[in-house]
Design a protein around this motif. Structure first.
Motif, PDB file in Angstrom:
ATOM      1  N   THR A  27       0.831  -1.209   0.000  1.00 22.71           N
ATOM      2  CA  THR A  27       0.000   0.000   0.000  1.00 22.71           C
ATOM      3  C   THR A  27       0.865   1.258   0.000  1.00 22.71           C
ATOM      4  OG1 THR A  27      -1.766  -1.167   1.190  1.00 22.71           O
ATOM      5  CG2 THR A  27      -1.814   1.237   1.237  1.00 22.71           C
ATOM      6  N   ASP A  28       1.921   1.268   0.806  1.00 19.36           N
ATOM      7  CA  ASP A  28       2.823   2.418   0.857  1.00 19.36           C
ATOM      8  C   ASP A  28       3.554   2.600  -0.476  1.00 19.36           C
ATOM      9  OD1 ASP A  28       2.078   2.880   3.457  1.00 19.36           O
ATOM     10  OD2 ASP A  28       3.833   1.905   4.340  1.00 19.36           O
ATOM     11  N   ALA A  29       3.971   1.483  -1.076  1.00 19.14           N
ATOM     12  CA  ALA A  29       4.681   1.567  -2.358  1.00 19.14           C
ATOM     13  C   ALA A  29       3.768   2.111  -3.452  1.00 19.14           C
ATOM     14  CB  ALA A  29       5.208   0.191  -2.744  1.00 19.14           C
ATOM     15  N   LEU A  30       2.505   1.709  -3.445  1.00 21.50           N
ATOM     16  CA  LEU A  30       1.551   2.227  -4.430  1.00 21.50           C
ATOM     17  C   LEU A  30       1.281   3.714  -4.192  1.00 21.50           C
ATOM     18  CD1 LEU A  30      -0.996  -0.733  -4.607  1.00 21.50           C
ATOM     19  CD2 LEU A  30       0.666  -0.060  -6.342  1.00 21.50           C
ATOM     20  N   ALA A  31       1.193   4.101  -2.925  1.00 25.48           N
ATOM     21  CA  ALA A  31       0.965   5.523  -2.613  1.00 25.48           C
ATOM     22  C   ALA A  31       2.095   6.382  -3.156  1.00 25.48           C
ATOM     23  CB  ALA A  31       0.819   5.707  -1.106  1.00 25.48           C
ATOM     24  N   ALA A  32       3.313   5.857  -3.142  1.00 27.79           N
ATOM     25  CA  ALA A  32       4.469   6.613  -3.641  1.00 27.79           C
ATOM     26  C   ALA A  32       4.370   6.863  -5.140  1.00 27.79           C
ATOM     27  CB  ALA A  32       5.758   5.870  -3.316  1.00 27.79           C
ATOM     28  N   ARG A  33       3.602   6.035  -5.855  1.00 25.61           N
ATOM     29  CA  ARG A  33       3.433   6.270  -7.289  1.00 25.61           C
ATOM     30  C   ARG A  33       2.035   6.804  -7.616  1.00 25.61           C
ATOM     31  NH1 ARG A  33       4.329   0.824 -10.540  1.00 25.61           N
ATOM     32  NH2 ARG A  33       6.269   0.880  -9.365  1.00 25.61           N
ATOM     33  N   GLY A  34       1.364   7.337  -6.586  1.00 30.99           N
ATOM     34  CA  GLY A  34       0.101   8.026  -6.804  1.00 30.99           C
ATOM     35  C   GLY A  34      -1.114   7.139  -6.874  1.00 30.99           C
ATOM     36  N   GLU A  35      -1.081   5.988  -6.203  1.00 35.22           N
ATOM     37  CA  GLU A  35      -2.214   5.076  -6.251  1.00 35.22           C
ATOM     38  C   GLU A  35      -2.680   4.709  -4.845  1.00 35.22           C
ATOM     39  OE1 GLU A  35      -1.936   1.783  -8.962  1.00 35.22           O
ATOM     40  OE2 GLU A  35      -0.457   2.797 -10.206  1.00 35.22           O
ATOM     41  N   ASP A  36      -3.999   4.632  -4.698  1.00 36.01           N
ATOM     42  CA  ASP A  36      -4.592   4.107  -3.473  1.00 36.01           C
ATOM     43  C   ASP A  36      -5.902   3.438  -3.851  1.00 36.01           C
ATOM     44  OD1 ASP A  36      -6.592   6.107  -3.714  1.00 36.01           O
ATOM     45  OD2 ASP A  36      -5.458   7.491  -2.459  1.00 36.01           O
ATOM     46  N   ALA A  37      -6.734   3.137  -2.868  1.00 32.38           N
ATOM     47  CA  ALA A  37      -7.950   2.366  -3.127  1.00 32.38           C
ATOM     48  C   ALA A  37      -8.896   3.068  -4.096  1.00 32.38           C
ATOM     49  CB  ALA A  37      -8.672   2.076  -1.804  1.00 32.38           C
ATOM     50  N   ASN A  38      -8.796   4.390  -4.219  1.00 33.17           N
ATOM     51  CA  ASN A  38      -9.744   5.137  -5.048  1.00 33.17           C
ATOM     52  C   ASN A  38      -9.098   5.929  -6.179  1.00 33.17           C
ATOM     53  OD1 ASN A  38     -12.092   4.463  -3.397  1.00 33.17           O
ATOM     54  ND2 ASN A  38     -11.166   5.785  -1.855  1.00 33.17           N
ATOM     55  N   HIS A  39      -7.782   5.860  -6.303  1.00 33.47           N
ATOM     56  CA  HIS A  39      -7.107   6.704  -7.298  1.00 33.47           C
ATOM     57  C   HIS A  39      -5.938   5.946  -7.945  1.00 33.47           C
ATOM     58  CE1 HIS A  39      -9.282  10.162  -5.676  1.00 33.47           C
ATOM     59  NE2 HIS A  39      -8.924   9.735  -4.480  1.00 33.47           N
ATOM     60  N   THR A  40      -5.614   6.337  -9.186  1.00 29.71           N
ATOM     61  CA  THR A  40      -4.356   5.918  -9.812  1.00 29.71           C
ATOM     62  C   THR A  40      -3.715   7.141 -10.451  1.00 29.71           C
ATOM     63  OG1 THR A  40      -5.031   5.449 -12.106  1.00 29.71           O
ATOM     64  CG2 THR A  40      -5.526   3.748 -10.458  1.00 29.71           C
ATOM     65  N   TRP A  41      -2.450   6.962 -10.836  1.00 27.19           N
ATOM     66  CA  TRP A  41      -1.732   8.054 -11.485  1.00 27.19           C
ATOM     67  C   TRP A  41      -2.382   8.446 -12.811  1.00 27.19           C
ATOM     68  CZ3 TRP A  41      -0.419   6.670 -16.321  1.00 27.19           C
ATOM     69  CH2 TRP A  41      -0.313   5.311 -16.587  1.00 27.19           C
ATOM     70  N   ALA A  42      -3.179   7.545 -13.412  1.00 28.05           N
ATOM     71  CA  ALA A  42      -3.783   7.810 -14.717  1.00 28.05           C
ATOM     72  C   ALA A  42      -4.736   9.001 -14.687  1.00 28.05           C
ATOM     73  CB  ALA A  42      -4.521   6.569 -15.222  1.00 28.05           C
ATOM     74  N   GLU A  43      -5.246   9.333 -13.502  1.00 26.17           N
ATOM     75  CA  GLU A  43      -6.180  10.457 -13.391  1.00 26.17           C
ATOM     76  C   GLU A  43      -5.515  11.778 -13.786  1.00 26.17           C
ATOM     77  OE1 GLU A  43      -8.017  10.564  -9.537  1.00 26.17           O
ATOM     78  OE2 GLU A  43      -8.173   8.387  -9.464  1.00 26.17           O
ATOM     79  N   SER A  44      -4.234  11.884 -13.545  1.00 29.46           N
ATOM     80  CA  SER A  44      -3.535  13.137 -13.843  1.00 29.46           C
ATOM     81  C   SER A  44      -2.714  13.068 -15.127  1.00 29.46           C
ATOM     82  CB  SER A  44      -2.616  13.514 -12.669  1.00 29.46           C
ATOM     83  OG  SER A  44      -1.673  12.491 -12.423  1.00 29.46           O
TER      84      SER A  44
END
Length: 319
Positions: A294-311
């Motif tokens: 979860t922490d590693a995904l957060a570092a690349r802009g991802e969590d349960a409701n978001h991904t980096w693709a949004e930006s």
């Protein structure tokens, strides 16, 4: 009253020397203690204590029984403490099953850092796209795109699964940029065949209002491997609608460009999930792995409701 509670009362009576003292030790009352000892004696067919109006004296059978019960209680307490320690300390074998593309592109690059941080955890990693029974196959945690509805399991969403319409700059230079959805009929498209169902992954394109709708297109090329689809797209064979974790490396390197804003399926079961057996106490090795991921995904802009693709900015507006 259960047998273990009766044995606890029996040992308290031995230690206290009376039903009243045992009651104080057990947080009960003398009548309850007396009845518990009586039931235990009836079950054994033995007299454990000689009773008189002035004193309570343990019998020879009672002493022998008490010795065995004390050892059993000590072994049980030691085992419980050991198990609690194991649950507190991240250690042991952690069996992970991951979807193929996600395992190769997202999980594998993180494993070295995880192993360095938790050296007492030994990893067993399975990479496949089969939805195997996690409990029957003794898997601690599975990473899947989509989750299986099973009351025995917990499905924790790590991120949504966002899709991007991608092509290589080489392909666009040679074949041109489609200006309308209808233009895709004259372009090559790379399709994905789902292994378990043999169905084609549907294609969604935005309409004039920007809302995504299913769109039927002929797939000139087909594959059942997500990484192969991304590489075929980067090699200039045509367009592909790629999940964000497949598109990321190509977009970051410039080998791919995206033509539209991301598409996110509206179904609640869509996304990337960590799936593990439901239990009262989550083993420490599973807990720290999910927290680490979860922490590693957060570092690349991802969590349960978001991904980096949004930006991510598409190459240009294509409608």
């Amino acid at each position: 009253m259960d047998k273990l509670r009766s044995l606890e009362i029996f040992i308290a009576t031995c230690d206290g020397g009376s039903f009243a003292a045992a009651a104080r030790l057990c947080g009960s009352d003398p009548s309850t203690v007396s009845k518990a000892i009586g039931r235990l004696e009836a079950q054994l067919g033995l007299t454990l204590f000689q009773r008189s109006t002035r004193q309570l004296r343990i019998t020879a059978a009672g002493e022998r029984y008490a010795s065995t019960v004390r050892k059993m209680m000590q072994d049980l307490s030691g085992c419980e403490e050991e198990l609690k320690q194991i649950n507190r300390s991240p250690s042991g074998t952690l069996r992970i099953s991951s979807a193929v593309c996600y395992g190769h592109l997202y999980l594998r690059p993180l494993l070295r850092a995880f192993c360095l941080q938790y050296p007492d955890i030994r990893l067993e990693l399975e990479i496949n796209d089969l939805h195997v029974d996690i409990i029957d196959n003794d898997i601690d945690v599975a990473l899947r795109t989509g989750y299986v509805k099973d009351s025995r399991l917990v499905a924790r969403r790590l991120s949504p699964m966002d899709f991007l319409v991608c092509a290589s700059p080489r392909y666009l230079e040679a074949c041109g940029i489609p200006r309308r959805r209808e233009d895709f009929h004259s372009h090559s498209w790379i399709g994905f065949r789902i292994k378990e169902t043999q169905q084609l992954q549907p294609i969604f394109l935005p309409d004039e209002t920007g809302e995504y709708q299913p769109y039927e297109l002929e797939r000139r090329y087909l594959t059942d491997d997500g990484e192969a689809m991304a590489y075929m797209c980067a090699d200039g064979l045509g367009f592909a609608q790629l999940p964000h974790f497949l598109a990321k490396d190509g977009l970051d390197s410039g080998a791919l460009v995206s033509l539209y804003p991301y598409y996110r399926p509206p179904e609640p079961g869509s996304g990337v999930f960590a799936i593990y057996p439901k239990r009262d106490y989550l083993p420490a090795k599973v807990r720290v792995f999910i927290d680490f991921l979860t922490d590693a995904l957060a570092a690349r802009g991802e969590d349960a409701n978001h991904t980096w693709a949004e930006s991510w900015e598409p190459m240009e507006a294509v409608w």
